[in-house]
Design an enzyme around this catalytic site. Structure first.
Site, mmCIF file in Angstrom:
data_model
loop_
_atom_site.group_PDB
_atom_site.id
_atom_site.type_symbol
_atom_site.label_atom_id
_atom_site.label_comp_id
_atom_site.label_asym_id
_atom_site.label_seq_id
_atom_site.Cartn_x
_atom_site.Cartn_y
_atom_site.Cartn_z
ATOM 1 N N ASP A 11 -22.312 -24.954 9.104
ATOM 2 C CA ASP A 11 -21.018 -24.316 8.830
ATOM 3 C C ASP A 11 -21.268 -23.316 7.712
ATOM 4 O O ASP A 11 -21.603 -23.706 6.587
ATOM 5 C CB ASP A 11 -20.024 -25.397 8.386
ATOM 6 N N TYR A 237 -18.773 -34.429 -2.267
ATOM 7 C CA TYR A 237 -18.267 -34.030 -0.956
ATOM 8 C C TYR A 237 -18.315 -32.513 -0.810
ATOM 9 O O TYR A 237 -17.708 -31.785 -1.586
ATOM 10 C CB TYR A 237 -16.825 -34.519 -0.767
ATOM 11 N N LYS A 240 -18.050 -32.162 6.014
ATOM 12 C CA LYS A 240 -18.532 -33.282 6.820
ATOM 13 C C LYS A 240 -19.857 -32.890 7.477
ATOM 14 O O LYS A 240 -20.171 -31.709 7.623
ATOM 15 C CB LYS A 240 -17.460 -33.627 7.860
HETATM 16 P P1 13P Z 1 -16.109 -29.215 7.703
HETATM 17 O O1 13P Z 1 -17.219 -30.093 7.279
HETATM 18 O O2 13P Z 1 -16.061 -28.974 9.155
HETATM 19 O O3 13P Z 1 -16.137 -27.930 6.921
HETATM 20 O O4 13P Z 1 -14.728 -29.933 7.407
HETATM 21 C C1 13P Z 1 -14.488 -30.316 6.132
HETATM 22 C C2 13P Z 1 -13.155 -30.859 5.826
HETATM 23 O O5 13P Z 1 -12.995 -31.277 4.718
HETATM 24 C C3 13P Z 1 -12.072 -30.932 6.815
HETATM 25 O O6 13P Z 1 -10.839 -31.202 6.174
HETATM 26 MG MG MG Z 2 -16.155 -26.235 7.319
HETATM 27 MG MG MG Z 3 -17.532 -28.417 10.432
#
Ligand code: 13P
Ligand code: MG
Ligand code: MG
Length: 374
Positions: A11, A237, A240
């Protein structure tokens, strides 16, 4: 001929929040891949997106973990897309590029990697067909249940009874994703060790299937999953993990229908909003944006056949685009609405271990200091 299939995804920015990359970002990655194919570094490949994650799916003869593929091609392509994301003001530009310069390969640097090296078209496998799964808004353990059901449970895969090669079983490599100092793995043979496999895989935040090999032909790897956790790389964090998986199919391996049947369930996974909730995973067509309620986790699945030269990219089957999945999608949407009713309470929010990388920890620390013993 030895061929390596690599799927490398990251991403590096998206439009209108964490939904999907822009056309210009995808074009930049496609340009780098086309250059690599033209110069002979890669054999063939294509670029897709699932939600806000860009996946480079390619074949080459350089073996897994190769720096020309990982760094010179993929990392540079993601950097080019990051520059465009910055120019366009897109959200989360460069989000998954967690180090300044990866050394050798991109494992542990942020991008998710699944790779399998194999002999192309030996007599035991006269046709090479495979599937690429890509998921957004969830973690690598999201594949635990569907892979378990396809490789260990004849109630979901009758082929385990019908095919003599499948009947010989598989070796599952399961990784402890919480181990921070080097990789910690266990190899378990199924069906003999099925209950031990279950004991680990039920904890999908910590344990994930990383690889599966045939026991009929132990050199043949059938599955590779990108089983790394971003919070262990970044220490906080940062988004994801959004895992990818390569699954070879047919012949000595399960058939596609056996591999995708478990996605009827819409099993609950950790992910969605801020990566910190529990929601069912929704099968979607390739190149879908994340638009569902509360960042519903999504998964795409493309099927390919490889020719004797290692080319595959111009012909694919988009499994979850089929209308036969519409009823499943409705069922999963209902499951999503149901768990959302209880907001942050109990299992609707991710486990205590999982939210340890979020701001909730600071609040709990402050409150802890306010507690008195009576
Ligand atoms: P991504 O990892 O796809 O960027 O999503 C992160 C997120 O916190 C969704 O709310
Ligand atoms: Mg993202
Ligand atoms: Mg993502």
């Amino acid at each position: 001929m030895r061929v390596t299939l690599s799927v490398i995804k990251a991403d590096v920015g998206s439009i209108g929040g964490h939904t999907k990359p822009s056309v210009e970002m995808l074009d930049a990655v496609r340009q780098q891949l086309a250059d690599a194919i033209r110069s002979g570094v890669a054999i063939d490949g294509l670029v897709t997106h699932t939600g806000d994650d860009i996946a480079i799916i390619l074949s080459h003869d350089k073996g897994p973990g190769n720096s020309q593929i990982h760094v010179d091609l993929a990392w540079q392509a993601f950097l080019a897309a990051t520059r465009i994301a910055q120019e366009q003001g897109n959200y989360g530009a460069g989000q998954d590029l967690l180090v300044d310069a990866p050394s050798g390969n991109v494992r542990g640097a942020g991008p998710a990697v699944a790779e399998i090296e194999f002999d192309l078209l030996p007599s035991r496998r006269p046709a090479e067909s495979f599937m690429v799964f890509a998921a957004d808004k969830c973690a690598p353990g999201a594949y635990n249940l569907p892979l378990y059901l396809a490789f260990c449970d004849p109630m979901h895969n009758g082929g385990l009874l019908l095919s003599p090669r499948l009947h010989e079983g598989f070796t599952l490599t399961i990784i402890d994703m919480d181990a921070k100092e080097g990789d910690r793995i266990i190899k378990l043979d199924v069906p003999e060790r099925i209950w031990d496999v279950c004991a680990l895989l039920r904890d999908m935040d910590r344990f994930a299937i990383e690889a599966i090999h045939s026991r009929a032909f132990p050199d043949e790897q059938v599955v590779s999953v990108s089983a790394t956790r971003l919070h262990n790389i970044a220490g906080r964090y940062t988004g994801k993990d959004d895992p990818v998986a390569i699954v070879r199919n047919q012949g000595i391996f399960p058939a596609p229908e056996e591999l995708i049947e478990p996605y009827f369930i819409g099993h609950y996974v950790t992910g969605d909003a801020r990566g910190s909730h529990t929601m069912p995973i929704m099968p979607v067509p390739i190149n879908s944006a994340v638009s569902g309620a509360y960042c519903l986790p999504i998964v795409s699945c493309l099927g390919f056949s490889m020719d004797p030269q290692g080319r595959f990219a111009s012909r694919s089957n988009d499994f979850f685009a089929d209308a036969s999945w519409d009823a499943t999608r409705l069922h999963i949407q209902r499951k999503a609405i149901e768990i959302r009713r209880q907001g942050f309470f109990g299992v609707a929010m991710a486990s205590q271990a999982e939210i340890a990388y979020t701001g909730l920890v600071d609040t709990l620390k402050k409150l802890d200091a306010e507690f008195v013993s009576r």
